[in-house]
Motif scaffolding. Structure first.
Motif, PDB file in Angstrom:
ATOM      1  N   HIS B 215      41.548 -74.358  73.257  1.00  0.00           N
ATOM      2  CA  HIS B 215      41.988 -72.969  73.060  1.00  0.00           C
ATOM      3  C   HIS B 215      43.173 -72.628  73.956  1.00  0.00           C
ATOM      4  N   ALA B 219      46.761 -71.307  72.964  1.00  0.00           N
ATOM      5  CA  ALA B 219      47.333 -70.092  73.556  1.00  0.00           C
ATOM      6  C   ALA B 219      48.764 -70.330  74.032  1.00  0.00           C
ATOM      7  N   LYS B 223      51.965 -68.194  72.677  1.00  0.00           N
ATOM      8  CA  LYS B 223      52.935 -67.495  73.542  1.00  0.00           C
ATOM      9  C   LYS B 223      54.357 -67.985  73.268  1.00  0.00           C
TER      10      LYS B 223
END
Lengths: 429, 386
Positions: B215, B219, B223
């Motif tokens: 995860h 992420a 971003k």
């Protein structure tokens, strides 16, 4: 320069050191080549009272008699060995093969073995388990100079004990053995004792050959991915073909770096010999799995009185698999249907299929469907039997016992035809 | 409004002969003090009177024609040629110039379209500045306002500068959009990996740490994707400002890809001399001691930009012809190993991302090539030698 160095430097070291050896040695015979991986017919016993051995996917090295001395010629050299159809490995071996041909003699024989070094580096041969003059023991630096590349050395000794032995280098030993340099050395009893109807032999070896490569990585100590009988993997290993009622001996030597519990289905057998000689009957016991320690040999015997196709393999299940990925994620029971369309969309030119949710057996179905593997790489489980995929690789073959096999015939009789009502069947209420 | 300089001042500032668009125009030397040598002075005053008395209508003929042309160009995916043409017509600064030069008519719109050659070649990257200059001259002559070489120089200089800015902004905007789109593939890949990690955790084959790591990887890409979107918006709005676009006009479609890398490595002989003949900023310095210094600077700029063009070409070609095929090999071999269960699905996903990254690096290299080309074009005076 001391006396020893003087003789070594003058090329007389071996002859002078051994003392008894004739110095007028004829040139070695042309070396017999063993590039074909098919099992050869055994050699003739030449009228003597023993049953010549059958080397799985190999054969015994013919000799030349020279004034009462059995002369052999081994050539250490790079070879290419087919592990099974679809995979060829760049090995080092002897006389065109890894393992080298079996040397087969009789207790009390005087033997002279020419060793020609065609490797890119020096080598020696150590006669594992055989008691001989220390200077013939083949330990580079300790008992003899290393044999430089391009040179031929002579080993000569009288074989004092019968039994199951082997030969391998004792010179850059890790590399040379990891490259496949090894062979069987069988000594039959002079008095005709311990005779069996069929006598098989082979060596266990382990290999680290990355998928898509051709040459073993010799620096590996534990993480091997190929496990072989005589540098062959299932389905490339020939079956052990036996006539019903034959007394059978199987001799196994272990030159890997771990033990191998070699298991025969159906029969019980007794270990009758080690590399230390014959086991007295009082010390034998029945079993179905013989653990072969590292650097050791076991000979076990049984009477093949029941027909059938009997699996014969190392009981470490990873050793009956081909190359495996040990870092693949564990997908047992993992529902992959949410991620699958995303991955398939990212790889439009690739037939992406989620794998592992229900075990690994589906892999061979996918290979059968035409999914390709890296070059020179075998599926980790394969082989098609009469009832479907056998799902094996590595150290696995079949003992085939038939009543209609002629003495001395080792050719594959095909799959066993089971009598009606003797095959497991589906229950139908 | 800026009034033209008195001719005397112009004459003092400029040498008596000047090169323009490959045409030498002779401007008579004159005495600064003789009134007779101030022709049309009355007209200068008259124009000012006229402008004071009759302000420009809200929408001139020029504006109508220009807006129609711009709207027409905006119906198709934006090409670099279209962007330059729109800028020539629509950039507030240039509009002010046209207005001040009184060349603010439909003929200029047509002339610009011809100069930009937008219709004939979607990958056309150069403005035909000679044609643009002649169009400008023609327009100026029509109203008999071609008296002030400095004005003319400034205008053509503006053309070249706006052209460079627009082309750089265009390539940056198209590339940023493409880079964002490609990064979305990487985000899809890491999302699939995170979903697999969830399923693994639920099935009991991965622990929460492994799940969390997947995860976190996702992420990071999410971003990065947000930053890529920001870059796409920012570069697009830079271009919108240069093009003077707003409202619905600002919603133009970008092409999916940059123009392809030219087949041949760009090679030009005598670029420094070529630039010295054409750089108007340099020519305008010929009157003074600054000429020598200016020539040194021009030559250095040309060498730098020419080297940059060739090096960016080499990088883009290397990325396309060597690195991308290598990433294909890696992914292809991973697929083969995946087939044999020798590698896992996360390896497959990682190498897919590797291929996406190699592709993004190619887009960035191609963008840098075209930006280098725009800079070189500017530094040699608006167009490369044929």
């Amino acid at each position: 320069m001391n006396r020893r160095q003087f003789f070594a430097a003058s090329g007389l070291g071996l002859a002078a050191g051994a003392g008894l050896i004739s110095r007028a040695i004829a040139a070695p015979a042309e070396p017999e080549s063993f590039t074909d991986p098919a099992t050869r017919q055994p050699l003739s016993a030449d009228g003597r009272s023993y049953t010549p051995v059958v080397t799985l996917n190999g054969g015994s090295l013919p000799w030349r008699m020279n004034n009462g001395v059995k002369e052999f010629h081994l050539v250490a050299e790079p070879v290419q060995r087919e592990f099974a159809p679809g995979m060829v490995v760049n090995c080092w071996g002897y006389n065109g093969s890894s393992p080298g041909p079996t040397i087969e003699v009789v207790e009390g024989d005087r033997v002279r073995i020419f060793v020609t070094n065609k490797l890119p580096e020096h080598t020696t041969i150590h006669w594992h388990g055989i008691l001989l003059p220390s200077g013939m023991d083949g330990v580079g630096g300790l008992t003899q100079p290393h044999i430089p590349k391009g040179k031929t050395y002579v080993y000569e000794f009288t074989v004092r004990h019968s039994g199951t032995f082997m030969y391998h280098p004792h010179s850059d030993e890790m590399v040379q053995m990891a490259m496949g340099m090894m062979g069987m050395f069988i000594v039959h009893p002079r008095d005709g004792s311990h005779r069996v109807d069929r006598d098989f032999c082979f060596l266990l070896a382990s290999w680290d050959i990355d998928p898509g490569t051709f040459t073993p990585n010799t620096a590996e100590m534990t993480d091997f991915n190929m496990w072989t009988f005589n540098s062959r993997v299932f389905p490339g290993i020939d079956p052990l073909v036996v006539r019903q009622g034959d007394r059978v001996r199987i001799r196994v030597g272990n030159l890997t770096m771990t033990n191998h519990p070699i298991h025969l289905h159906g029969y019980t057998f007794k270990v009758t010999g080690t590399d230390g000689g014959w086991v007295p009957p009082s010390a034998q016991w029945p079993e179905v799995t013989a653990d072969i320690p590292v650097g050791a040999m076991r000979a076990f015997e049984f009477v093949a009185d029941v027909e059938g196709d009997w699996a014969f393999h190392c009981h470490k299940s990873h050793h009956t698999m081909g190359p495996m990925g040990h870092d693949v994620p564990n997908m047992i029971g993992v529902d992959q249907k949410k991620a699958t369309p995303k991955i398939a969309k990212l790889l439009p030119d690739y037939m992406y299929m989620p794998m592992g949710e229900n075990g690994m057996a589906e892999m061979q179905d996918m290979v059968a469907m035409g999914m390709t593997l890296p070059e020179n790489t075998l599926p980790m489980m394969t082989g098609e039997g009469p009832f479907g995929p056998i799902e094996m690789g590595g150290m696995f073959t079949v003992l085939k016992v038939r009543k209609d096999v002629a003495p001395g015939d080792y050719s594959d009789p095909g799959w066993y035809e089971h009598p009606e009502g003797t095959v497991a069947y589906e229950y139908k209420p | 409004m800026k009034l033209p300089f008195p001719l005397a001042e112009v004459a003092a500032r400029h040498s008596k002969w000047l090169l323009m668009a490959g045409t030498a125009l002779l401007v008579s030397a004159c005495s600064a003090t003789e009134l007779a040598n101030f022709p049309d002075t009355n007209r200068v005053v008259a124009r000012a009177d006229y402008l004071d008395r009759k302000p420009l209508p809200a929408l001139s003929d020029y504006q109508v024609a220009a807006q129609q042309r711009v709207r027409n160009l905006l119906t198709r995916p934006m090409t670099v040629g279209a962007a330059v043409e729109i800028a020539m017509l629509n950039t507030p600064h240039l509009q002010q110039v046209y207005q001040s030069q009184q060349i603010w008519d439909e003929d200029l719109v047509l002339a610009m379209a011809e100069a930009a050659a937008t219709e004939t070649d979607v990958n056309h990257t150069e403005m035909d500045w000679t044609a643009a200059r002649l169009a400008l001259m023609k327009s100026v002559n029509t109203v008999d306002r071609f008296d002030f070489p400095k004005e003319y120089f400034d205008t053509v200089e503006d053309f070249v500068e706006v052209g460079e800015d627009v082309r750089k902004a265009y390539f940056a905007a198209v590339a940023a959009q493409q880079l964002q789109n490609m990064l979305e593939h990487a985000a899809t890949a890491t999302q699939a990996a995170a979903e697999l990690a969830n399923a693994q955790y639920q099935a009991g084959t991965a622990n929460r740490r492994a799940q969390a790591l997947h995860h976190m990887t996702h992420a990071e890409v999410v971003k990065a994707l947000a930053h890529a979107k920001l870059e796409a918006v920012s570069t697009r709005e830079t271009l919108n400002r240069l093009l003077g676009l707003w409202g619905d006009d600002a919603n133009w479609t970008a092409p999916e890809t940059l123009p392809p890398l030219p087949e041949a490595r760009p090679v030009f002989d005598g670029l420094e001399e070529f630039a010295l003949e054409r750089r108007l900023d340099h020519l305008s310095e010929r009157k003074s001691w600054a000429l020598w210094h200016s020539a040194v600077d021009v030559r250095s700029e040309v060498r730098e930009n020419y080297a940059a063009l060739q090096i960016h070409y080499d990088i883009a070609k290397y990325q396309r012809d060597t690195v991308l095929p290598l990433s294909d090999v890696v992914l292809g071999e991973t697929q083969l190993e995946y087939n044999g269960m020798l590698m896992g699905v996360y390896d497959l996903i990682d190498d897919t991302r590797g291929q996406v990254e190699a592709g993004r690096e190619y887009v960035a290299a191609l963008r840098d090539y075209w930006i280098a080309e725009a800079e070189l074009v500017q530094s040699v005076g608006g167009a490369l030698p044929n």
